[in-house]
Design a protein around this motif. Structure first.
Motif, PDB file in Angstrom:
ATOM      1  N   ILE A  50      -5.845  -2.069  16.012  1.00  0.00           N
ATOM      2  CA  ILE A  50      -4.638  -1.045  16.218  1.00  0.00           C
ATOM      3  C   ILE A  50      -3.162  -1.836  16.614  1.00  0.00           C
ATOM      4  O   ILE A  50      -2.044  -0.969  16.039  1.00  0.00           O
ATOM      5  CB  ILE A  50      -5.075   0.124  16.693  1.00  0.00           C
ATOM      6  CG1 ILE A  50      -5.695   0.935  15.309  1.00  0.00           C
ATOM      7  CG2 ILE A  50      -3.746   1.457  17.139  1.00  0.00           C
ATOM      8  CD1 ILE A  50      -6.952   1.905  16.161  1.00  0.00           C
ATOM      9  N   LEU A  51      -2.959  -2.255  17.831  1.00  0.00           N
ATOM     10  CA  LEU A  51      -2.072  -2.579  18.191  1.00  0.00           C
ATOM     11  C   LEU A  51      -1.220  -4.123  17.537  1.00  0.00           C
ATOM     12  O   LEU A  51      -0.372  -3.851  17.110  1.00  0.00           O
ATOM     13  CB  LEU A  51      -2.660  -3.408  19.342  1.00  0.00           C
ATOM     14  CG  LEU A  51      -2.496  -3.088  20.752  1.00  0.00           C
ATOM     15  CD1 LEU A  51      -3.357  -3.678  21.877  1.00  0.00           C
ATOM     16  CD2 LEU A  51      -1.944  -1.754  20.756  1.00  0.00           C
ATOM     17  N   ARG A 103      -7.304  -2.603   1.362  1.00  0.00           N
ATOM     18  CA  ARG A 103      -8.355  -2.062   2.011  1.00  0.00           C
ATOM     19  C   ARG A 103      -9.067  -3.053   2.812  1.00  0.00           C
ATOM     20  O   ARG A 103      -9.976  -2.715   4.083  1.00  0.00           O
ATOM     21  CB  ARG A 103      -9.172  -0.678   1.773  1.00  0.00           C
ATOM     22  CG  ARG A 103     -10.095  -0.105   2.642  1.00  0.00           C
ATOM     23  CD  ARG A 103     -10.337   1.393   1.723  1.00  0.00           C
ATOM     24  NE  ARG A 103     -10.040   1.322   0.653  1.00  0.00           N
ATOM     25  CZ  ARG A 103      -9.383   1.900  -0.024  1.00  0.00           C
ATOM     26  NH1 ARG A 103      -8.398   3.035   0.534  1.00  0.00           N
ATOM     27  NH2 ARG A 103      -9.976   2.243  -1.214  1.00  0.00           N
ATOM     28  N   ALA A 111      -4.357   5.522   7.459  1.00  0.00           N
ATOM     29  CA  ALA A 111      -3.430   5.745   5.957  1.00  0.00           C
ATOM     30  C   ALA A 111      -4.206   5.060   4.776  1.00  0.00           C
ATOM     31  O   ALA A 111      -4.709   4.967   3.823  1.00  0.00           O
ATOM     32  CB  ALA A 111      -2.487   5.230   5.493  1.00  0.00           C
ATOM     33  N   ILE A 112      -4.460   3.298   4.904  1.00  0.00           N
ATOM     34  CA  ILE A 112      -5.189   2.518   4.625  1.00  0.00           C
ATOM     35  C   ILE A 112      -6.743   2.569   4.421  1.00  0.00           C
ATOM     36  O   ILE A 112      -7.416   2.607   3.442  1.00  0.00           O
ATOM     37  CB  ILE A 112      -4.714   1.015   5.514  1.00  0.00           C
ATOM     38  CG1 ILE A 112      -3.858   0.397   4.512  1.00  0.00           C
ATOM     39  CG2 ILE A 112      -5.800   0.408   4.415  1.00  0.00           C
ATOM     40  CD1 ILE A 112      -2.900  -0.617   5.232  1.00  0.00           C
ATOM     41  N   THR A 143      -0.946   3.789  10.654  1.00  0.00           N
ATOM     42  CA  THR A 143      -0.922   3.055   9.792  1.00  0.00           C
ATOM     43  C   THR A 143      -2.716   2.657   8.825  1.00  0.00           C
ATOM     44  O   THR A 143      -3.414   2.617   7.500  1.00  0.00           O
ATOM     45  CB  THR A 143      -0.311   1.377   8.815  1.00  0.00           C
ATOM     46  OG1 THR A 143      -1.020   0.490  10.732  1.00  0.00           O
ATOM     47  CG2 THR A 143       1.005   1.569   9.619  1.00  0.00           C
ATOM     48  N   THR A 144      -3.208   2.325  10.425  1.00  0.00           N
ATOM     49  CA  THR A 144      -4.948   2.049   9.745  1.00  0.00           C
ATOM     50  C   THR A 144      -6.033   3.099   9.487  1.00  0.00           C
ATOM     51  O   THR A 144      -6.359   2.587   8.618  1.00  0.00           O
ATOM     52  CB  THR A 144      -5.487   1.211  11.038  1.00  0.00           C
ATOM     53  OG1 THR A 144      -4.561  -0.393  11.870  1.00  0.00           O
ATOM     54  CG2 THR A 144      -7.105   1.956  11.439  1.00  0.00           C
ATOM     55  N   HIS A 148       1.462  -1.239  -0.274  1.00  0.00           N
ATOM     56  CA  HIS A 148       0.037   0.294   0.164  1.00  0.00           C
ATOM     57  C   HIS A 148       0.783   0.825  -0.220  1.00  0.00           C
ATOM     58  O   HIS A 148       0.710   2.484  -0.640  1.00  0.00           O
ATOM     59  CB  HIS A 148      -1.055  -0.065   1.392  1.00  0.00           C
ATOM     60  CG  HIS A 148      -1.958   1.128   0.820  1.00  0.00           C
ATOM     61  ND1 HIS A 148      -1.111   2.436   2.207  1.00  0.00           N
ATOM     62  CD2 HIS A 148      -3.305   1.271   0.762  1.00  0.00           C
ATOM     63  CE1 HIS A 148      -2.398   2.834   1.585  1.00  0.00           C
ATOM     64  NE2 HIS A 148      -3.211   2.722   1.272  1.00  0.00           N
ATOM     65  N   GLU A 158       1.777   4.035  15.619  1.00  0.00           N
ATOM     66  CA  GLU A 158       2.343   3.193  14.564  1.00  0.00           C
ATOM     67  C   GLU A 158       1.069   2.887  14.116  1.00  0.00           C
ATOM     68  O   GLU A 158       0.805   2.975  12.949  1.00  0.00           O
ATOM     69  CB  GLU A 158       3.299   1.946  14.919  1.00  0.00           C
ATOM     70  CG  GLU A 158       4.320   2.680  15.417  1.00  0.00           C
ATOM     71  CD  GLU A 158       4.954   3.732  14.604  1.00  0.00           C
ATOM     72  OE1 GLU A 158       5.279   4.369  12.687  1.00  0.00           O
ATOM     73  OE2 GLU A 158       5.918   4.471  15.424  1.00  0.00           O
ATOM     74  N   GLY A 159       0.241   2.078  15.105  1.00  0.00           N
ATOM     75  CA  GLY A 159      -0.517   1.242  14.455  1.00  0.00           C
ATOM     76  C   GLY A 159      -2.050   1.808  13.930  1.00  0.00           C
ATOM     77  O   GLY A 159      -2.543   2.222  12.616  1.00  0.00           O
ATOM     78  N   ALA A 160      -2.332   3.341  14.579  1.00  0.00           N
ATOM     79  CA  ALA A 160      -3.494   4.604  13.965  1.00  0.00           C
ATOM     80  C   ALA A 160      -2.724   5.494  12.486  1.00  0.00           C
ATOM     81  O   ALA A 160      -3.626   5.106  11.545  1.00  0.00           O
ATOM     82  CB  ALA A 160      -3.228   4.995  15.086  1.00  0.00           C
ATOM     83  N   THR A 200       4.107  -2.879  12.006  1.00  0.00           N
ATOM     84  CA  THR A 200       5.233  -1.814  11.177  1.00  0.00           C
ATOM     85  C   THR A 200       6.259  -2.349  12.605  1.00  0.00           C
ATOM     86  O   THR A 200       7.451  -1.743  11.695  1.00  0.00           O
ATOM     87  CB  THR A 200       4.619  -0.846  10.905  1.00  0.00           C
ATOM     88  OG1 THR A 200       4.156  -0.095  12.619  1.00  0.00           O
ATOM     89  CG2 THR A 200       3.004  -0.719  10.678  1.00  0.00           C
ATOM     90  N   THR A 201       6.009  -1.787  13.690  1.00  0.00           N
ATOM     91  CA  THR A 201       7.635  -1.389  14.858  1.00  0.00           C
ATOM     92  C   THR A 201       8.556  -2.424  14.391  1.00  0.00           C
ATOM     93  O   THR A 201       9.510  -2.282  14.471  1.00  0.00           O
ATOM     94  CB  THR A 201       7.212  -1.542  16.279  1.00  0.00           C
ATOM     95  OG1 THR A 201       5.609  -0.283  16.032  1.00  0.00           O
ATOM     96  CG2 THR A 201       8.016  -1.425  16.783  1.00  0.00           C
ATOM     97  N   ALA A 220      -9.165   6.377  13.342  1.00  0.00           N
ATOM     98  CA  ALA A 220      -8.302   5.387  14.261  1.00  0.00           C
ATOM     99  C   ALA A 220      -7.353   6.483  15.271  1.00  0.00           C
ATOM    100  O   ALA A 220      -7.014   5.666  16.721  1.00  0.00           O
ATOM    101  CB  ALA A 220      -6.809   4.917  13.900  1.00  0.00           C
ATOM    102  N   GLU A 252      -1.511  -3.779  13.979  1.00  0.00           N
ATOM    103  CA  GLU A 252      -1.059  -3.073  13.198  1.00  0.00           C
ATOM    104  C   GLU A 252       0.291  -2.435  13.740  1.00  0.00           C
ATOM    105  O   GLU A 252       1.561  -2.588  12.969  1.00  0.00           O
ATOM    106  CB  GLU A 252      -1.926  -2.420  12.825  1.00  0.00           C
ATOM    107  CG  GLU A 252      -3.437  -2.184  11.782  1.00  0.00           C
ATOM    108  CD  GLU A 252      -3.225  -3.645  10.383  1.00  0.00           C
ATOM    109  OE1 GLU A 252      -1.958  -3.467  10.042  1.00  0.00           O
ATOM    110  OE2 GLU A 252      -4.617  -4.205  10.080  1.00  0.00           O
ATOM    111  N   GLY A 253       0.700  -1.810  14.481  1.00  0.00           N
ATOM    112  CA  GLY A 253       1.758  -1.222  14.693  1.00  0.00           C
ATOM    113  C   GLY A 253       2.506  -2.406  14.842  1.00  0.00           C
ATOM    114  O   GLY A 253       3.790  -1.613  15.411  1.00  0.00           O
TER     115      GLY A 253
END
Lengths: 189, 189
Positions: free
Chosen positions: A152-153, A123, B162-163, B159-160, A108, B155-157, A159-160, B169, A155-156
């Motif tokens: 969200i956790l 998405r 954005a997508i 990317t969430t 993305h 971080e999660g917020a 990336t982390t 988020a 996803e974060g």
DNA sequence: TACAGTAGAGAACGAACGTTCTCCGCGCAA
DNA sequence: TTGCGCGGAGAACGTTCGTTCTCTACTGTA
């Protein structure tokens, strides 16, 4: 000649590994051809364009993700355990040497603003994951607002872990999820 | 002719906007030239290569991020409020029409496996953010383990949002952060 | 005015990409 | 055996990109 389904799978599998490891734009169709052992002509008879192949690869990733998540939650005996199993699943994934972040997030970021097909597929995958979490949260008897917080956790953490190159984000996110679950179920009980 | 510093800033500014909007690889140096109004020759006398320009753009983003964060927490009177201000800052950012996710995450996904300079710069920015959060957590008198949890939420917020293309988020992550703060400070008190 | 140095505009270059085309060899019908 | 259609290998094509080069115009100095 190998049949269409096998050829398709070989191409998608090879493209998936290459795209994930090096990024989509860094991998040429020649490299996919070589890795898959399928001629360019054949590839273009199976996929109209590279864009179409990218979407097929993302769908393939979705299937892998879904089965991985399902098998990770197999041993869980409660909704709460199934939720926490998500983070154990992430932990195991982060420890794989080939881990390079979430393919959907990466793709993305790379093509989301150029290809609407890619943006839509990504998405949709995230939406499906949110729905999965929402169902588990409902099963656990927690208020619906908890679900996006847990997503969200997750996803974060992805990336982390990808950027840091270390897996500890998984158990950090897991600990946060436990706290949120504790509070949500206690308040709701 | 404009002086070196001004030219440099014009190039970085123009490249930043283009890279962020379309992705780094989708933007040619010609487009940067046109947008910045600085000749290619001049650009290459300021930056040895596109890679070097990319790193300069990322450093520029870091500065913007830092000042944005600082000004968002200006009104806060406690460490707890400064922590929550992070998520208010994200909320405002997500609502900007040009929002397209975190530039560091996007660029890392695009080039992290090809350019170690990019990967290092992104990692350093995230490390600095973790350190910032860790300081606030310490100021709030909460246990250190809370810091990475809050960072993962942020971080999660990003990317969430954005997508999904929607800003909710931010307040979902903020609510989770409040819960975690409540639990951490109550247990520690 | 004549000249040296510099910078801008963009043409040019070599490489790489996505995609198509050509050529060759193989399997099969009569 | 002869012809035919299909598929594989990869050469070829047109485009685009990062980077360099050429040409021209302009500035400041004597």
């Amino acid at each position: 000649m190998i049949d269409e389904k096998t050829a398709r799978e070989a191409v998608v599998q090879a493209a998936d590994e290459l795209f994930y490891a090096h990024g989509v734009q860094a991998v040429g169709m020649d490299a996919v051809r070589t890795a898959a052992g399928v001629s360019l002509k054949r590839i273009y008879s199976l996929f109209a364009s590279k864009d179409e192949l990218i979407v097929a690869v993302l769908n393939h990733r979705t299937a892998i993700w879904d089965t991985g998540l399902a098998s990770a939650s197999e041993r869980a005996t409660s909704a709460r355990e199934r939720i926490l199993a998500i983070f154990d699943f992430l932990d195991a994934w982060f420890r794989e040497p080939s881990f390079r972040g979430c393919a959907f997030i990466n793709t993305h970021g790379e093509l989301g603003s150029t290809s609407t097909a890619v943006a839509d597929t990504v998405r949709e995958q995230k939406r499906a994951f949110q729905k999965y979490v929402a169902q588990l949260v409902a099963d656990a008897g927690a208020p619906p607002a908890l679900a996006p917080q847990l997503a969200i956790l997750a996803e974060g953490a992805q990336t982390t872990a990808a950027i840091a190159g270390t897996p500890e984000a998984a158990h950090q996110a897991r600990a946060a999820a436990e706290t949120l679950l504790d509070v949500a179920t206690a308040a709701h009980a």
